[in-house]
Design an enzyme around this catalytic site. Sequence first.
Site, mmCIF file in Angstrom:
data_model
loop_
_atom_site.group_PDB
_atom_site.id
_atom_site.type_symbol
_atom_site.label_atom_id
_atom_site.label_comp_id
_atom_site.label_asym_id
_atom_site.label_seq_id
_atom_site.Cartn_x
_atom_site.Cartn_y
_atom_site.Cartn_z
ATOM 1 N N TYR A 120 3.868 6.292 64.901
ATOM 2 C CA TYR A 120 3.376 5.037 65.484
ATOM 3 C C TYR A 120 2.194 5.275 66.421
ATOM 4 O O TYR A 120 1.346 4.397 66.592
ATOM 5 C CB TYR A 120 4.487 4.358 66.290
ATOM 6 C CG TYR A 120 5.327 3.383 65.509
ATOM 7 C CD1 TYR A 120 5.970 3.765 64.337
ATOM 8 C CD2 TYR A 120 5.492 2.075 65.951
ATOM 9 C CE1 TYR A 120 6.755 2.865 63.630
ATOM 10 C CE2 TYR A 120 6.278 1.170 65.257
ATOM 11 C CZ TYR A 120 6.905 1.579 64.097
ATOM 12 O OH TYR A 120 7.690 0.678 63.411
ATOM 13 N N ASP A 163 17.089 9.691 54.198
ATOM 14 C CA ASP A 163 17.380 8.991 52.935
ATOM 15 C C ASP A 163 18.891 8.859 52.737
ATOM 16 O O ASP A 163 19.401 7.809 52.354
ATOM 17 C CB ASP A 163 16.697 9.679 51.741
ATOM 18 C CG ASP A 163 16.924 11.189 51.708
ATOM 19 O OD1 ASP A 163 17.423 11.757 52.696
ATOM 20 O OD2 ASP A 163 16.591 11.806 50.670
ATOM 21 N N ASP A 212 16.814 -2.139 61.037
ATOM 22 C CA ASP A 212 16.794 -3.363 60.222
ATOM 23 C C ASP A 212 17.942 -3.326 59.220
ATOM 24 O O ASP A 212 18.634 -4.311 58.996
ATOM 25 C CB ASP A 212 15.472 -3.495 59.440
ATOM 26 C CG ASP A 212 14.481 -4.435 60.116
ATOM 27 O OD1 ASP A 212 14.441 -4.451 61.368
ATOM 28 O OD2 ASP A 212 13.741 -5.147 59.403
HETATM 29 C C1 IPM Z 1 10.503 -3.665 65.734
HETATM 30 C C2 IPM Z 1 9.311 -4.244 65.019
HETATM 31 C C3 IPM Z 1 8.043 -3.622 65.576
HETATM 32 C C4 IPM Z 1 8.113 -2.130 65.322
HETATM 33 C C5 IPM Z 1 6.737 -4.225 65.029
HETATM 34 C C6 IPM Z 1 6.685 -5.720 65.221
HETATM 35 C C7 IPM Z 1 5.528 -3.565 65.630
HETATM 36 O O1 IPM Z 1 9.451 -4.053 63.654
HETATM 37 O O2 IPM Z 1 10.584 -3.836 66.979
HETATM 38 O O3 IPM Z 1 11.360 -3.068 65.076
HETATM 39 O O4 IPM Z 1 7.737 -1.661 64.239
HETATM 40 O O5 IPM Z 1 8.544 -1.410 66.217
HETATM 41 MG MG MG Z 2 11.320 -3.231 63.044
#
Ligand code: IPM
Ligand code: MG
Length: 351
Positions: free
Chosen positions: A135, A218, A246
Amino acid sequence: MKIAVLPGDGIGPEIVAQAVKVLKALNLHLEMTEAPIGGAGYEVAGDPLPEATLKLAKDADAVLLGAVGDWKYDKLERHLRPERGLLRIRKELNLFANLRPALLYAELASASTLKPDVVSGLDIMIVRELTGDIYFGQPRGISMLESGEREGVNTMRYNESEIKRIGRVAFEIAMKRNKKVCSVDKANVLETTELWRQVMIELSAEYPEVELSHMYVDNAAMQLIRAPKQFDVMVTGNIFGDILSDEASMLTGSIGMLPSASLDQHNKGMYEPSHGSAPDIARKDVANPLATILSAAMMLRYTFNDEANASRVENAVKKALAQGFRTADIWTEGTKKVGCAAMGDAVVAAL
Ligand code: IPM
Ligand code: MG
């Protein structure tokens, strides 16, 4: 206590309004001040993280954030896009530890896409490193090669101290839970995460009571669906944590249920739902405010050290669910479908 309230974009303002309502109902001495971030910041100041917003956040004890992003900003230069505001505030405030609990409320077992017996009783804490990795690694960018074609570059990197400090957070949390840490990496391919694994092993010597295991990312993605209850605390880098959190959220029925805390070394924190700004459902009063309300509960627990009120809010959420209130994302036959504001009211009433 001072809270910087940053509603952001999309459904951000409506879900944050519910969390603010809940915090106010607790009658604590909280000073809450609002400021724009993301697209909202770009609109008023030409910057997704306006200087005044950053200052407010730095001066506050904690930050409550909604969500950032809207398709209408996708064509802006990268540094002006809403997501940059979020990434910058995490970096500026040194919020390296992102805690994302995936907890299944018994009432929602049937809202998960997985079989109830696979997810019932689920309680995982994902500890995601938040200020390093691909990132933020340099070099990065899109450039033109001599051959005339374009090339994109990002750099995955972690130094030892960054790995150690997030590892420590994970081990400390595990000590207060079931004393199991699963470190997720891709050590079979990526040197960065080979170092990650080595440092985790070294650190584990300081926590003899905690059982440390390792898993390739994975496989972890697969195991989260196959048998998620094997996990207690998972610790991983920024990008793997983004993806796995997620995934884990869907085990709990809806990403609309997953709160998060992003902490610095001194437990100053920014609290936000794990989900995004969902511009497609913004201003329709259908968004689920529970992840944001539960994020406010995490604020009480981690920054304000107020376990009693944190549990009060969490129990009020449980009660509202037990009473059958559901937003559209978690609605199932036989329950009461309510909008965003009504769900906030149900939690306040349950308090
Ligand atoms: C999260 C989101 C963010 C990330 C985005 C919106 C930059 O997906 O907080 O998980 O990738 O960290
Ligand atoms: Mg995210």
